[in-house]
Scaffold this active site. Structure first.
Site, PDB file in Angstrom:
ATOM      1  N   CYS A 182       0.839  -1.211   0.000  1.00  0.00           N
ATOM      2  CA  CYS A 182       0.000   0.000   0.000  1.00  0.00           C
ATOM      3  C   CYS A 182       0.867   1.253   0.000  1.00  0.00           C
ATOM      4  O   CYS A 182       1.459   1.609   1.031  1.00  0.00           O
ATOM      5  CB  CYS A 182      -0.918  -0.012   1.222  1.00  0.00           C
ATOM      6  SG  CYS A 182      -1.961   1.447   1.351  1.00  0.00           S
ATOM      7  N   CYS A 237      -0.522   4.116   2.231  1.00  0.00           N
ATOM      8  CA  CYS A 237      -0.318   3.902   3.670  1.00  0.00           C
ATOM      9  C   CYS A 237       1.147   4.147   4.051  1.00  0.00           C
ATOM     10  O   CYS A 237       1.426   4.752   5.080  1.00  0.00           O
ATOM     11  CB  CYS A 237      -0.681   2.471   4.070  1.00  0.00           C
ATOM     12  SG  CYS A 237      -2.131   1.809   3.267  1.00  0.00           S
ATOM     13  N   ASP A 238       2.069   3.639   3.255  1.00  0.00           N
ATOM     14  CA  ASP A 238       3.468   3.557   3.701  1.00  0.00           C
ATOM     15  C   ASP A 238       4.452   4.433   2.937  1.00  0.00           C
ATOM     16  O   ASP A 238       5.620   4.527   3.333  1.00  0.00           O
ATOM     17  CB  ASP A 238       3.953   2.090   3.608  1.00  0.00           C
ATOM     18  CG  ASP A 238       3.101   1.167   4.466  1.00  0.00           C
ATOM     19  OD1 ASP A 238       2.593   1.640   5.498  1.00  0.00           O
ATOM     20  OD2 ASP A 238       2.934  -0.010   4.103  1.00  0.00           O
TER      21      ASP A 238
END
Ligand code: FAD
Ligand code: NAP
Length: 316
Positions: free
Chosen positions: A137, A140-141
């Protein structure tokens, strides 16, 4: 045991949320939807959407899905945070829905819209360094790799779009793909090829992801002639396709509740009816799904409209 619901929807992504909206707005009084993770589904992990009709500005997946649960709730669909373990059909023609905590619920009809999840690449080091440099992701990261170099694995829409997104954060993105042609749409491929922060590493496979106790230090890639290269990056984003979430349909005897394709997708007709009456499937989980938010939403609406007709037919 609780009362029998008219309709239970399993999965609260674009397909399930649209099914909930249409079913409750279409007059069903007792509709319950179960979502085990995030209402909005897998698209909430995408960094930019530019192909949802009417959403002219480029938005994140979270932004696109923000209002969908609220809109469905307005017409009365109950939205519950819980995972469903199994959907079965009992002899009395009513469905048994077993939650992950073994709570048993009953419903006259069911829409299964559990979507899909990222596949693993199977590369050495992928599991060992998951969450410590290996990610599925970018939204997200990606921020963890601000001004650093990263690698992206895959050649489909997800890999290329997320590689583009990462160029906004990272100093360089190596896009590693096993062929020299991409599966992604031509417009996305053109944008990738124009982006000076992306280096294409084509006809290449990842031999291993390596690192130490603090996380990933790099990956070894090899081209088709066997020439190896060491990409010293602290992060690798894996986008090698999706696997459908069909486990809820698996029965205690190891068979599926309804007819499935060889690759594990639910066989449906144009009404989203499965081979079991009263059971509908919508979105990425069904055969021949276009795997698009707009298509999943369309399936959800179709499934709900036909679930209403099915429930009416029970009273005839
Ligand atoms: P999902 O979105 O997968 O939703 C299914 C839901 O069911 C999930 O929330 C899951 O948690 C829940 N669930 C699963 N099992 C259970 C269970 N046992 N009990 C309870 N809940 C359960 N499409 C586009 O149109 N445009 C794009 O730009 C685009 N970009 C994408 C980028 C990425 C990185 C990815 C991964 C996908 C992208 N897609 C895009 C595809 C799109 O996200 C999917 O086609 C769409 O989300 C499918 O919707 P769905 O409702 O069928 O399934
Ligand atoms: P995908 O289209 O199936 O592409 C997967 C890619 O990963 C392919 O290029 C494949 O290579 C490669 N691959 C597969 N297994 C591999 C492995 N073990 N090691 C290395 N590479 C591997 O998957 P996706 O990109 O996740 O997209 C899934 C679906 O969602 C698609 O239908 C896509 O169109 C849709 N989607 C749409 C959008 C959008 O509309 N903007 C965005 C994202 C996703 P090969 O090409 O050689 O097979």
């Amino acid at each position: 045991m609780s009362e029998i619901s008219d309709l239970i929807i399993v999965g609260g992504g674009p397909a399930g949320l649209t099914a909930g909206l249409y079913a409750s707005r279409g007059g069903l009084k007792n509709v319950v939807m179960f979502e085990k993770s995030v209402f909005g589904g897998q698209i909430t992990k995408s960094s930019e959407i530019e192909n949802y009709p009417g959403a002219v500005e480029v938005v994140t997946g979270l932004e696109l899905m923000e209002k969908w649960p609220e809109q469905a709730a307005r017409f009365g669909v109950k939205q519950e945070f819980a995972g469903v373990k199994r959907i079965s059909k009992a002899k009395d023609n009513i469905f048994d829905i077993t939650l992950e905590d073994d709570t048993l619920l009953r419903a006259k009809s069911v829409i299964v819209s559990t979507g899909s999840n990222p596949k693993k690449s199977g590369v050495e080091g992928e599991d060992e360094f998951y969450g410590r440099g290996v990610s599925f992701c970018a939204t997200c990261d990606g921020f963890f790799y601000r001004n650093k170099e990263v690698a992206v694995l895959g050649g489909g829409d997800a890999a290329l779009e997320e590689a583009l997104f990462l160029t906004n954060i990272c100093s360089k993105v190596y896009l590693v793909h096993r062929r020299d042609e991409f599966r992604a749409s031509p417009a996305t491929v053109a944008r990738v090829k124009k982006n000076s922060k992306i280096e294409l590493v084509l006809n290449s496979t990842v031999k291993k992801i390596y690192g130490d106790a603090s996380g990933v230090n790099g990956l070894i890639v090899a081209d088709k002639n066997g020439n190896e290269r060491d990409l010293k990056v602290p992060g690798i984003f894996v986008f090698v396709g999706m696997k459908v979430n069909n486990e809820v349909l698996l029965q205690e005897d190891g068979k599926f509740l309804c007819e499935m394709s060889k690759s594990g997708e639910v066989v449906v007709d144009l009404d989203m009816k499965t081979s079991v009456s009263g059971l509908f499937a919508a979105g990425d989980i069904r055969i021949n799904a276009a795997k698009q938010v707009v298509c999943a939403a369309g399936d959800g609406a179709t499934a709900a409209i036909n679930a209403i007709s099915y429930l009416e037919s029970l009273h005839e």
